[in-house]
Write an enzyme that holds these catalytic residues in place. Structure first.
Site, PDB file in Angstrom:
ATOM      1  N   LYS A   1       0.939  -1.308   0.250  1.00  0.00           N
ATOM      2  CA  LYS A   1      -0.143  -0.161   0.130  1.00  0.00           C
ATOM      3  C   LYS A   1       1.031   1.008  -0.221  1.00  0.00           C
ATOM      4  O   LYS A   1       1.740   1.343   1.011  1.00  0.00           O
ATOM      5  CB  LYS A   1      -0.957   0.244   1.339  1.00  0.00           C
TER       6      LYS A   1
ATOM      7  N   LEU B   1      -6.706   8.887   3.080  1.00  0.00           N
ATOM      8  CA  LEU B   1      -6.542   6.688   3.881  1.00  0.00           C
ATOM      9  C   LEU B   1      -7.551   7.225   4.736  1.00  0.00           C
ATOM     10  O   LEU B   1      -8.014   6.259   4.985  1.00  0.00           O
ATOM     11  CB  LEU B   1      -4.975   7.074   4.855  1.00  0.00           C
TER      12      LEU B   1
ATOM     13  N   SER C   1      -9.809   1.618   2.369  1.00  0.00           N
ATOM     14  CA  SER C   1      -8.573   2.116   1.602  1.00  0.00           C
ATOM     15  C   SER C   1      -7.526   1.366   1.007  1.00  0.00           C
ATOM     16  O   SER C   1      -6.689   2.136   0.448  1.00  0.00           O
ATOM     17  CB  SER C   1      -7.641   3.517   2.467  1.00  0.00           C
TER      18      SER C   1
ATOM     19  N   ILE D   1      -8.691   1.302   9.409  1.00  0.00           N
ATOM     20  CA  ILE D   1      -8.738   1.594  10.876  1.00  0.00           C
ATOM     21  C   ILE D   1     -10.652   1.538  10.865  1.00  0.00           C
ATOM     22  O   ILE D   1     -10.891   2.878  11.634  1.00  0.00           O
ATOM     23  CB  ILE D   1      -8.251   2.681  11.126  1.00  0.00           C
ATOM     24  N   GLY D   2     -11.128   0.998   9.916  1.00  0.00           N
ATOM     25  CA  GLY D   2     -12.152   1.451   9.811  1.00  0.00           C
ATOM     26  C   GLY D   2     -13.047   0.448   8.724  1.00  0.00           C
ATOM     27  O   GLY D   2     -14.483   0.226   8.504  1.00  0.00           O
ATOM     28  N   GLY D   3     -12.400  -0.283   8.178  1.00  0.00           N
ATOM     29  CA  GLY D   3     -12.524  -1.582   7.234  1.00  0.00           C
ATOM     30  C   GLY D   3     -11.979  -1.387   6.308  1.00  0.00           C
ATOM     31  O   GLY D   3     -12.118  -2.873   5.128  1.00  0.00           O
ATOM     32  N   SER D   4      -9.874  -1.080   6.120  1.00  0.00           N
ATOM     33  CA  SER D   4      -9.997  -0.683   5.431  1.00  0.00           C
ATOM     34  C   SER D   4      -8.699  -1.554   4.542  1.00  0.00           C
ATOM     35  O   SER D   4      -8.233  -1.566   3.303  1.00  0.00           O
ATOM     36  CB  SER D   4      -8.361   0.739   5.645  1.00  0.00           C
TER      37      SER D   4
END
Length: 558
Positions: free
Chosen positions: A149, A197, A222, A243-246
Site C-alpha cells: 500500500k 486514507l 482504503s 482503521i475502519g474496514g480498510s
C-alpha cells in the site's frame, strides 16, 4: 518530443483541481508512464471501450507468456514460495510475470501508484544467486513478489497519504517492510488508496481504482489498490492497513481474503509520515490480503516469528498458532442477519442464508452450534467512531489537500462533515471520548458473553461493492475497530445479479437503511462478488484461525 502517457480505464474520473495542481499531477503521471515498455500497453480501443468485467483480460490480451499466466494464476503465496525454493521458477521469472500482470491490471483498474521494475528485477537476481550458491532460501518468502500500500515506506521509493502535499521520498524501510525483506520478499509495486486514507473508495491523485468484476463499482478502500490487484491476479500477497474496514471492505468488494488482527499484534512503525489524530482513540491494524487461508497464516507466522516487539514496544508479544490452533470443543457460531441499523442488500442476505444453511447441516452438529447473534450498539458505535476519527474536525487533512490546489473528493467531505463544524477538540474532549469508548467496549463484551458465542459470521458491508462515490456506511466493519476485535473476510460463491430486488415485506431499520435501499435501486451491481466476515474476541486471533480451520471444508474455503 511528445510526452509519454499511459491510458487508464476511468469511467468515473476523479475531480479536477486548479491548473497548477493539474500540471503537477500530469508530471507525476507522466513519470509513471515513462517506465512502461510499449509492448506492455493494451490497445487504445480496449481502454476506451472496456467490458463491464475486466478480470479476464490479463490472461487473454497476449502480453503474458503461457508460463507467466501459469505463474500468476495457479499459485497462492505458499505454493509459489515452494516452487521458487524447488527451482521450478527463478525469482526473476516470477518477478517479471507479476510486474507485467500488475501493469496490465493497472491500465484496467488504476490500482498502482508506483511500478518498481528495476528494483524488483535486481532483488530477484540477488535472490537467485543466493539460492544457487547456498542451496537454500534466505527465508520463507524467498522470491515471493509482495505488493505494498502506498503509504507504507519502502527504501528508495515514495509514500503518501493519498494527496499531493503528503508525497515524501523514503530513505529507509518501515518496520514491516524490513521484516518482509529479510524473509525474502520482492517488492515490485505500490498500490492506490484514497485521498486522506479514510474512505471506503480508493480515489487519489493517481485516479480512481475500479472493481475488476464491474468497473462501475468501487474496489473499496482504503486498501483498494491492493484488493483490485490481487483480484486481477497481479499480486499473490499484499499488505493493508485497517482503521475502519480498510482491509476487510476492499477484500470483500473484490472477493479475496483479508485479515485485520487485534491492533497491537503486528508492527506499524513508520507507516505514516505524520501521526494520525484518529489513533488518539481508534487504533489501526495491519494485515495480509491474499488468495487463501494459508497465505494469511504464512504472513502472520513470518512477521510474528521476527519478534517485532523487540524493535517496537507497542507490539504485543504473541505466539502464533493460527490454522493449527486446536478447537477442543463444539464451536459456537453466531449468525448476524443485520446489525440493527442497516438491513443488508439482497445478495448479502443470500450469502448469509448460504452460510447458515451449510453450518446448520445436522452432519456438522458435533463440530458446530449455530445461533442468531445481534451485535450490541451498532448505531451508537457508528456515531462514536465517526467523532473519534476527526478530533481536529478534519482540519489537518482538509488543509493538506487544499494547500496545493487539489480538489476535495466527495467522500473526503462526507467522512468529516459531521465533525467539521465542531472544530478542534480539547484534550479533555478526547479524554472523555476515550471513556465512552472503553465503556462501550465493556458493554459490547458483556453482550457477546451473554449471547455465548466463540465467533460470529455476517456481512462485511451493507452490500456488494458500492457504486462510485457512495461508500457511505461502514457499520459492519468499523464496529470491530471500535472494540478492537480481529476479523477475517472470506469469499463465497454468491455474486450479485442484475435483477435482484428487496423482499416485498422489507421495512427500513433506519434512515441510513432506507438510503442503502435507494442506492441499491439506482445502480447495477451485476457480477460483484460477496464475502462474509468472521470475527472473534479481542486477542483471540489464534482462535479465529482455529475456527477458520474448522469451517474451511464446510464453506469451501481455499
Amino acid at each position: 518530443m511528445t510526452a509519454k502517457s499511459l491510458s487508464i480505464v476511468q469511467p468515473t474520473p476523479v475531480p479536477l483541481g486548479t491548473p497548477e495542481f493539474e500540471t503537477k499531477r500530469a508530471l507525476l503521471l507522466q513519470a509513471f508512464a515513462e517506465k512502461i515498455p510499449s509492448e506492455y500497453l493494451l490497445p487504445k480501443d480496449l481502454i476506451d471501450n472496456p467490458p463491464l468485467d475486466v478480470s479476464g483480460i490479463p490472461a487473454t490480451c497476449g502480453i503474458l507468456t503461457p508460463e507467466e499466466i501459469e505463474i500468476t494464476e495457479t499459485y497462492d503465496a505458499v505454493a509459489l514460495a515452494e516452487a521458487i525454493a524447488q527451482r521450478k521458477y527463478s525469482a526473476v521469472a516470477v518477478a517479471t510475470a507479476f510486474l507485467k500482470r500488475a501493469i496490465i491490471s493497472h491500465q484496467l483498474t488504476c490500482c498502482l501508484t508506483q511500478w518498481l521494475v528495476d528494483e524488483a528485477i535486481d532483488r530477484a537476481k540477488t535472490l537467485d544467486t543466493y539460492l544457487a550458491e547456498n542451496g537454500k532460501t534466505v527465508g520463507p518468502l524467498h522470491g515471493v513478489p509482495i505488493s505494498i500500500k502506498d503509504h507504507m515506506p519502502i527504501a528508495g521509493t515514495f509514500s503518501s497519504m493519498g494527496c499531493l502535499s503528503t508525497i515524501v521520498k523514503d530513505e529507509t524501510d518501515s518496520h514491516m517492510i524490513a521484516i518482509l525483506r529479510d524473509a525474502g520478499a520482492v517488492f515490485y509495486c505500490k498500490t492506490n488508496q484514497p485521498q486522506t486514507l479514510m474512505h471506503l473508495e480508493s480515489d487519489s491523485i493517481w485516479g480512481r481504482v475500479l472493481n475488476p468484476f464491474n468497473i462501475h463499482l468501487s474496489a473499496g478502500g482504503s486498501t483498494g489498490g491492493e484488493a483490485a490487484l490481487i483480484a486481477m491476479k497481479g499480486s499473490v500477497l499484499g499488505v493493508g492497513s485497517d482503521i475502519g474496514g480498510s482491509i476487510r471492505a476492499p477484500a470483500a468488494f473484490c472477493g479475496i481474503y483479508g485479515f485485520k488482527p487485534t491492533s497491537p499484534l503486528l508492527p506499524m512503525k513508520s507507516f505514516l509520515a505524520s501521526p494520525s489524530a484518529a489513533e488518539l482513540n481508534i487504533l489501526c491494524s495491519t494485515g495480509p490480503m491474499c488468495r487463501s487461508l494459508r497465505d494469511m497464516d504464512l504472513f502472520m507466522n513470518g512477521v510474528i516469528a521476527a519478534k517485532p516487539y523487540l524493535v517496537d514496544p507497542k507490539v504485543v508479544p504473541f505466539p502464533w498458532t493460527g490454522l493449527k490452533t486446536p478447537i477442543n470443543r463444539r464451536l459456537k457460531i453466531g449468525i448476524i442477519s443485520n446489525d440493527g441499523s442497516i438491513e443488508p442488500q439482497p445478495p448479502v442476505k443470500r450469502a448469509i442464508s448460504w452460510a447458515k444453511e451449510l453450518l446448520s447441516d445436522p452432519k456438522h452438529a458435533e463440530l458446530i452450534e449455530v445461533k442468531e447473534f445481534k451485535p450490541f450498539g451498532a448505531v451508537d458505535a457508528w456515531s462514536k467512531i465517526r467523532r473519534m476519527y476527526w478530533p481536529d474536525g478534519g482540519q489537518g487533512s482538509k488543509g493538506a489537500i487544499l494547500a496545493t490546489g487539489e480538489p476535495l473528493h466527495s467522500l473526503s467531505e462526507w467522512i468529516w462533515k459531521d465533525e467539521e463544524p465542531n472544530g478542534m477538540q480539547t484534550a479533555q474532549d478526547v479524554n472523555l471520548a476515550r471513556r465512552e469508548r472503553d465503556n462501550f467496549r465493556c458493554d459490547f463484551a458483556e453482550s457477546w458473553n451473554e449471547q455465548d458465542v466463540d465467533v460470529v459470521i455476517g456481512p462485511a458491508f451493507v452490500g456488494p461493492a458500492s457504486a462510485h462515490n457512495t461508500a457511505f456506511y461502514w457499520t459492519y466493519t468499523s464496529l470491530y475497530n471500535l472494540v478492537d476485535y480481529p476479523g477475517v473476510v472470506i469469499p463465497t460463491p454468491i455474486k450479485a445479479k442484475a435483477d435482484e430486488k428487496y423482499d416485498a415485506d422489507y421495512v427500513p431499520l433506519s434512515d441510513p437503511c432506507k438510503h442503502v435501499k435507494e442506492l441499491w435501486e439506482s445502480s447495477n451491481f451485476e457480477g460483484a462478488p460477496i464475502n462474509l466476515q468472521l470475527v472473534a474476541r479481542k486477542y483471540h486471533d489464534n482462535e479465529l484461525f482455529g475456527a477458520l480451520a474448522v469451517l474451511k471444508d464446510i464453506l469451501g474455503l481455499e
